[in-house]
Design an enzyme around this catalytic site. Structure first.
Site, PDB file in Angstrom:
ATOM      1  N   ASP A  67       0.815  -1.220   0.000  1.00 47.31           N
ATOM      2  CA  ASP A  67       0.000   0.000   0.000  1.00 47.31           C
ATOM      3  C   ASP A  67       0.847   1.269   0.000  1.00 47.31           C
ATOM      4  O   ASP A  67       2.064   1.229   0.187  1.00 47.31           O
ATOM      5  CB  ASP A  67      -0.966   0.006   1.198  1.00 47.31           C
ATOM      6  CG  ASP A  67      -0.333  -0.499   2.495  1.00 47.31           C
ATOM      7  OD1 ASP A  67       0.917  -0.516   2.575  1.00 47.31           O
ATOM      8  OD2 ASP A  67      -1.061  -0.862   3.422  1.00 47.31           O
ATOM      9  N   ASP A 136      -8.132  -2.468  13.898  1.00 48.34           N
ATOM     10  CA  ASP A 136      -9.492  -2.733  13.408  1.00 48.34           C
ATOM     11  C   ASP A 136      -9.527  -3.984  12.519  1.00 48.34           C
ATOM     12  O   ASP A 136     -10.539  -4.265  11.887  1.00 48.34           O
ATOM     13  CB  ASP A 136     -10.022  -1.508  12.646  1.00 48.34           C
ATOM     14  CG  ASP A 136      -9.148  -1.133  11.445  1.00 48.34           C
ATOM     15  OD1 ASP A 136      -8.151  -1.840  11.178  1.00 48.34           O
ATOM     16  OD2 ASP A 136      -9.470  -0.141  10.768  1.00 48.34           O
ATOM     17  N   HIS A 138      -7.514  -4.495   9.887  1.00 47.65           N
ATOM     18  CA  HIS A 138      -7.141  -4.294   8.480  1.00 47.65           C
ATOM     19  C   HIS A 138      -5.846  -5.023   8.136  1.00 47.65           C
ATOM     20  O   HIS A 138      -4.976  -5.232   8.990  1.00 47.65           O
ATOM     21  CB  HIS A 138      -7.075  -2.800   8.108  1.00 47.65           C
ATOM     22  CG  HIS A 138      -5.944  -2.029   8.684  1.00 47.65           C
ATOM     23  ND1 HIS A 138      -6.103  -0.794   9.269  1.00 47.65           N
ATOM     24  CD2 HIS A 138      -4.615  -2.295   8.766  1.00 47.65           C
ATOM     25  CE1 HIS A 138      -4.925  -0.347   9.660  1.00 47.65           C
ATOM     26  NE2 HIS A 138      -4.004  -1.240   9.373  1.00 47.65           N
ATOM     27  N   GLU A 143      -9.751  -1.887   4.887  1.00 49.24           N
ATOM     28  CA  GLU A 143     -10.431  -1.529   6.125  1.00 49.24           C
ATOM     29  C   GLU A 143     -11.734  -2.317   6.266  1.00 49.24           C
ATOM     30  O   GLU A 143     -12.268  -2.826   5.278  1.00 49.24           O
ATOM     31  CB  GLU A 143     -10.731  -0.019   6.126  1.00 49.24           C
ATOM     32  CG  GLU A 143      -9.479   0.865   6.117  1.00 49.24           C
ATOM     33  CD  GLU A 143      -8.804   0.978   7.484  1.00 49.24           C
ATOM     34  OE1 GLU A 143      -8.929   0.067   8.315  1.00 49.24           O
ATOM     35  OE2 GLU A 143      -8.132   2.002   7.713  1.00 49.24           O
TER      36      GLU A 143
HETATM   37  C1  F6R Z   1       1.280  -1.315   6.089  1.00 46.92           C
HETATM   38  C2  F6R Z   1       0.123  -2.160   6.288  1.00 46.92           C
HETATM   39  C3  F6R Z   1      -0.716  -2.080   7.508  1.00 46.92           C
HETATM   40  C4  F6R Z   1       0.069  -2.386   8.782  1.00 46.92           C
HETATM   41  C5  F6R Z   1      -0.833  -2.321  10.014  1.00 46.92           C
HETATM   42  C6  F6R Z   1      -0.080  -2.583  11.297  1.00 46.92           C
HETATM   43  O1  F6R Z   1       1.896  -1.597   4.850  1.00 46.92           O
HETATM   44  O2  F6R Z   1      -0.136  -2.921   5.422  1.00 46.92           O
HETATM   45  O3  F6R Z   1      -1.769  -3.002   7.378  1.00 46.92           O
HETATM   46  O4  F6R Z   1       0.633  -3.653   8.671  1.00 46.92           O
HETATM   47  O5  F6R Z   1      -1.430  -1.053  10.082  1.00 46.92           O
HETATM   48  O6  F6R Z   1       0.837  -1.554  11.481  1.00 46.92           O
HETATM   49  P1  F6R Z   1       1.928  -1.592  12.663  1.00 46.92           P
HETATM   50  O7  F6R Z   1       2.905  -2.662  12.293  1.00 46.92           O
HETATM   51  O8  F6R Z   1       2.550  -0.228  12.634  1.00 46.92           O
HETATM   52  O9  F6R Z   1       1.181  -1.893  13.906  1.00 46.92           O
END
Ligand code: F6R
Length: 236
Positions: A67, A136, A138, A143
């Protein structure tokens, strides 16, 4: 599904790096699906360390990221392209032209989504996809919603995601509100999945995702249907 409890963050990072390292050793021209965020930083550090020791060679490896924020180009230090260069690609021998992150600044963002799906297909799909998980549920920036979104698409980030990611920005107002993300279909078509989760705040959502009902309200719950999913967690 394999579920592995790590002793601490360093152990989690080593275990995840071991899985990715084995993939690259066994298939040097692997396509690695990569993630950003705080969780994989230790994994990338460990891989860099083994690269420096001569244990892994990324010269034939390709990568494709999940992403990117809409509106940030790769020179912006909050962009995911910048994150990947800074935390991983600049420290190993992967060819930069073989690393792909969706563009957050394409003139036509809908066309960028179509281009990204074609790119994944043209690369022959993803050998192993590394995933973090949001509070959440994701994965990537898929989302919670009414349905699982299959292909690369544009999203409006949830308030909780904006709040969680504000720690990387000067203020919450600076967090982009929109992102481009790989879809659930591309993630589920990866030949292997590796989900990593760290910290007590991730315990509830990981348990819901891997043991609860499969629902688009918890996008990561779809991973239960993947035939080769490894989850490595540390809730300390
Ligand atoms: C980022 C991504 C997100 C993160 C998620 C957890 O490329 O795909 O889904 O993996 O937001 O983020 P952290 O590791 O910062 O808790």
């Amino acid at each position: 599904m394999r579920v592995i409890e790590a002793k601490d963050y360093a152990d989690l990072s080593r275990k995840a790096a071991n899985v990715i390292s084995a993939q690259v050793i066994l298939k040097p021209n692997s396509v690695l699906g990569l993630a950003t965020g705080s969780t994989p930083i230790g994994t990338y550090k460990q891989l860099i360390d083994w690269y420096n020791k001569g244990d892994i060679d990324f010269s034939m490896t390709k990568s494709i990221n999940l992403d990117e924020y809409v509106g940030l180009d790769g020179t912006n230090d909050q962009s995911y392209r910048y994150f990947m260069d800074n935390n991983f690609f600049d420290h190993i021998n992967i060819k930069k032209e073989n690393t792909f992150v969706p563009s957050g600044v394409a003139n036509d963002m809908e066309a960028e989504c179509v281009r990204y799906d074609k790119l994944i297909a043209d690369m022959g799909g993803i050998d192993i996809q590394l995933l973090g998980i949001g509070h959440d549920g994701h994965i990537g920036f898929n989302e919670p919603g009414a349905a699982f979104e299959k292909t690369t698409h544009l999203v409006t980030l949830d308030e909780r995601t904006i709040e969680a990611n504000a720690r990387f920005f000067a203020s919450k107002d600076e967090v982009p509100k929109r992102a481009i993300t790989m879809g659930i279909k591309s993630i589920m078509q990866a030949r292997k999945l590796l989900l990593i989760a760290n910290g007590p705040d991730k315990k509830e959502i990981v348990q819901k995702a891997i043991n609860g009902p499969v629902t688009p309200l918890i996008p990561a719950s779809i991973l239960q249907f993947h035939p080769d999913l490894t989850v490595i967690y540390c809730f300390n």
